[in-house]
Design an enzyme around this catalytic site. Structure first.
Site, PDB file in Angstrom:
ATOM      1  N   PHE A 124     -28.475 -12.067 -17.891  1.00 13.11           N
ATOM      2  CA  PHE A 124     -28.714 -10.745 -18.463  1.00 13.11           C
ATOM      3  C   PHE A 124     -30.220 -10.454 -18.409  1.00 13.11           C
ATOM      4  CE2 PHE A 124     -29.185  -7.746 -22.048  1.00 13.11           C
ATOM      5  CZ  PHE A 124     -28.298  -6.783 -21.604  1.00 13.11           C
ATOM      6  N   ASP A 195     -26.596 -18.156 -24.379  1.00  9.50           N
ATOM      7  CA  ASP A 195     -26.394 -16.817 -24.929  1.00  9.50           C
ATOM      8  C   ASP A 195     -24.878 -16.586 -24.996  1.00  9.50           C
ATOM      9  OD1 ASP A 195     -26.057 -14.061 -25.292  1.00  9.50           O
ATOM     10  OD2 ASP A 195     -27.822 -13.544 -24.105  1.00  9.50           O
ATOM     11  N   TYR A 220     -22.632  -7.019 -32.242  1.00 10.28           N
ATOM     12  CA  TYR A 220     -22.036  -5.682 -32.122  1.00 10.28           C
ATOM     13  C   TYR A 220     -21.000  -5.538 -31.016  1.00 10.28           C
ATOM     14  CZ  TYR A 220     -26.001  -5.224 -28.827  1.00 10.28           C
ATOM     15  OH  TYR A 220     -26.919  -5.418 -27.834  1.00 10.28           O
ATOM     16  N   LYS A 221     -20.751  -6.617 -30.266  1.00  9.97           N
ATOM     17  CA  LYS A 221     -19.775  -6.493 -29.173  1.00  9.97           C
ATOM     18  C   LYS A 221     -18.389  -6.898 -29.697  1.00  9.97           C
ATOM     19  CE  LYS A 221     -23.365  -7.802 -25.850  1.00  9.97           C
ATOM     20  NZ  LYS A 221     -23.703  -6.518 -25.261  1.00  9.97           N
ATOM     21  N   ARG A 369     -17.026  -1.854 -15.684  1.00 11.89           N
ATOM     22  CA  ARG A 369     -16.602  -2.967 -16.552  1.00 11.89           C
ATOM     23  C   ARG A 369     -15.524  -2.482 -17.509  1.00 11.89           C
ATOM     24  NH1 ARG A 369     -21.325  -5.906 -19.724  1.00 11.89           N
ATOM     25  NH2 ARG A 369     -21.397  -3.832 -20.648  1.00 11.89           N
TER      26      ARG A 369
HETATM   27  C1  LIG Z   1     -25.723 -11.363 -22.566  1.00  8.61           C
HETATM   28  C2  LIG Z   1     -26.580 -10.483 -23.407  1.00  8.61           C
HETATM   29  N1  LIG Z   1     -27.678 -10.983 -23.982  1.00  8.61           N
HETATM   30  C3  LIG Z   1     -28.489 -10.220 -24.731  1.00  8.61           C
HETATM   31  C4  LIG Z   1     -28.220  -8.898 -24.965  1.00  8.61           C
HETATM   32  C5  LIG Z   1     -29.186  -8.066 -25.735  1.00  8.61           C
HETATM   33  O1  LIG Z   1     -28.880  -8.076 -27.052  1.00  8.61           O
HETATM   34  P1  LIG Z   1     -29.852  -7.342 -28.119  1.00  8.61           P
HETATM   35  O2  LIG Z   1     -29.813  -5.888 -27.790  1.00  8.61           O
HETATM   36  O3  LIG Z   1     -29.223  -7.685 -29.443  1.00  8.61           O
HETATM   37  O4  LIG Z   1     -31.216  -7.914 -27.971  1.00  8.61           O
HETATM   38  C6  LIG Z   1     -27.067  -8.325 -24.402  1.00  8.61           C
HETATM   39  C7  LIG Z   1     -26.749  -6.896 -24.632  1.00  8.61           C
HETATM   40  O5  LIG Z   1     -25.898  -6.310 -24.051  1.00  8.61           O
HETATM   41  C8  LIG Z   1     -26.239  -9.141 -23.597  1.00  8.61           C
HETATM   42  O6  LIG Z   1     -25.156  -8.631 -22.995  1.00  8.61           O
END
Ligand SMILES: Cc1ncc(COP(=O)(O)O)c(C=O)c1O
Length: 410
Positions: A124, A195, A220-221, A369
């Site tokens: 990511f 992560d 939040y997901k 997606r």
């Molecule tokens: C795999 C992954 N890591 C990190 C994040 C970023 O998270 P945050 O906005 O809480 O920093 C996301 C957001 O979509 C994500 O999909």
């Protein structure tokens, strides 16, 4: 597979009852719970009570009386149960990106003589940005090594301080073997930081059983904690006392209200706190996590694989020749709780789908997606989504000019 077969699967679904615990319009097919989980019905009364009584009447007293101050640890302990960790190993804090920064920096400090953070180019982007930003603060002593996924294992050696990976790939949904890669890293003295943003609430995670060093994840997901919900971070028992936070704020102090001039870290995971927790958001996350604690995780995984298999089968059976390619692993064991589909006009096709009440999202350059959150997604939703996708392509409905320009959030 016809719609009636899907309706039959819905009637037999052991998780079917959970859908009514969410606010979801009946005519909407919501396949974006991997980006923003829907609203649990219990969240609104809880936040109303918190705002009107605990904040409105209790005021500052509620930090003690309503146990606000313990919330990050209390909810961390609850999330721990969802990801195979134990009490005192997980805490709710900040965003995923900030939590990642804290753990990466802490890990570099306890890996002297090792100069690299290793990650994969498919990771990511925010994780890569954070890692690079951190190494740029080290005066040239540390660097980020980014390699293609296929070269990861060969790149792990004694120079790597931290292996930084996302367990379930955000774009394709491909799952890394957490156990094997953590073991491989350990054999080289490398710490592994995972992560879990697309894992918790989506696929089984067993942090202690798999001997995982460090992890972060998103609230939040799939967890449904609300837009911008706080994240969480995990530290193995072996590393607890060694890991120092680079953001040594008062909430991570051993005694915040002693107002010492010197910083002395709290014992254990609380040392990872920085500032005052956002109690409204923290409370919304707790409602969602409490709901999750009633859910059979094995059933979630079973259904999520079944939903994904159904999606792919319907695309194969009904959308041949329409320019679609399945980008997610076809083998359900290797796939997280999403199916990603490539199309040359993916952005516009997704816009047209959303206008038809099928919500997924777009990831550059050519991915649609579809998140398949097992708690509230029905088999008939999958049927209706692929039916709409086929229709949008056959009718060329994506060609409407208003779909040509990109919105800020895709
Ligand atoms: C795999 C992954 N890591 C990190 C994040 C970023 O998270 P945050 O906005 O809480 O920093 C996301 C957001 O979509 C994500 O999909």
């Amino acid at each position: 597979v016809d719609r009636e077969t899907c309706a039959g699967l819905d009637r037999q679904d052991p998780l079917g009852g959970f859908r009514s615990e969410f606010t979801l319009p009946e005519d909407l097919v919501y396949l974006d719970g991997n980006s923003l989980g829907p609203l649990p019905k219990a969240t609104l009364p809880r936040l109303t009570e918190l705002i009107s009584h605990e904040w409105g009447e209790g005021l500052i007293r509620s930090w003690n009386a309503a146990h606000w101050i313990e919330a990050p640890q209390r909810i961390g302990d609850k999330i721990a149960k969802l990801i195979g960790a134990g009490p005192g190993q997980v805490i709710v804090a900040d965003s995923t990106s900030v939590s990642l920064f804290k753990l990466l920096a802490g890990a570099l400090r306890i890996q002297p003589g090792r100069h690299f953070i290793l990650t994969e180019s498919e990771n990511f982007p925010s994780d890569i940005y954070i890692a690079r930003g951190l190494t740029q603060m080290t005066d040239g002593t540390h660097a980020l090594r980014v390699v293609p996924r296929a070269e990861l294992e060969a790149a792990i050696d004694g120079s790597v301080a931290v292996l930084l990976l996302t367990h379930v790939d955000y774009a394709t949904g491909e799952i890394h073997d957490m156990r094997r890669l953590s073991d491989l890293a350990r054999r080289h003295g490398t710490l592994a930081l995972w992560d879990l943003s697309h894992s918790a609430g989506a696929v089984p995670v067993a942090l202690n059983a798999d001997d995982v060093d460090l992890a972060v994840g998103c609230g939040y997901k799939y967890l449904n904690g609300g837009p911008g919900a706080p994240a969480y971070l995990y530290i193995s028992r072996a590393l607890q006392s060694a890991m120092q936070s680079p953001l040594s704020g008062w909430m991570g102090h051993a005694d915040p209200f002693a107002f010492d001039r010197e910083y002395a870290p709290a014992e254990g995971i609380r040392a990872q706190l920085t500032g005052t927790p956002p109690i409204l958001s923290v409370a919304a996350l707790e409602v969602a996590v409490d709901l999750w604690l009633r859910v059979d995780q094995a059933e979630v995984r079973r259904k999520s694989v079944a939903l994904g298999d159904l999606f792919i089968r319907l695309v194969d059976d009904t959308c041949a020749g329409l320019g679609l390619t399945v980008a997610s692993p076809r083998d359900g064991r290797l796939r997280g709780s999403q199916v990603s589909i490539r199309h040359g006009q993916a952005y516009r096709v997704m816009r047209a789908l959303i206008d038809r009440g099928v919500i997924g999202d777009f990831r550059t350059p050519d991915l649609m997606r579809f998140g398949l959150a097992a708690l509230y997604t029905r088999y008939t939703d999958i049927y209706d989504a692929v039916d709409a996708l086929r229709d949008v392509l056959i009718q060329s409905a994506w060609q409407r000019p208003e779909y040509a320009s990109r919105m800020t959030v895709t």
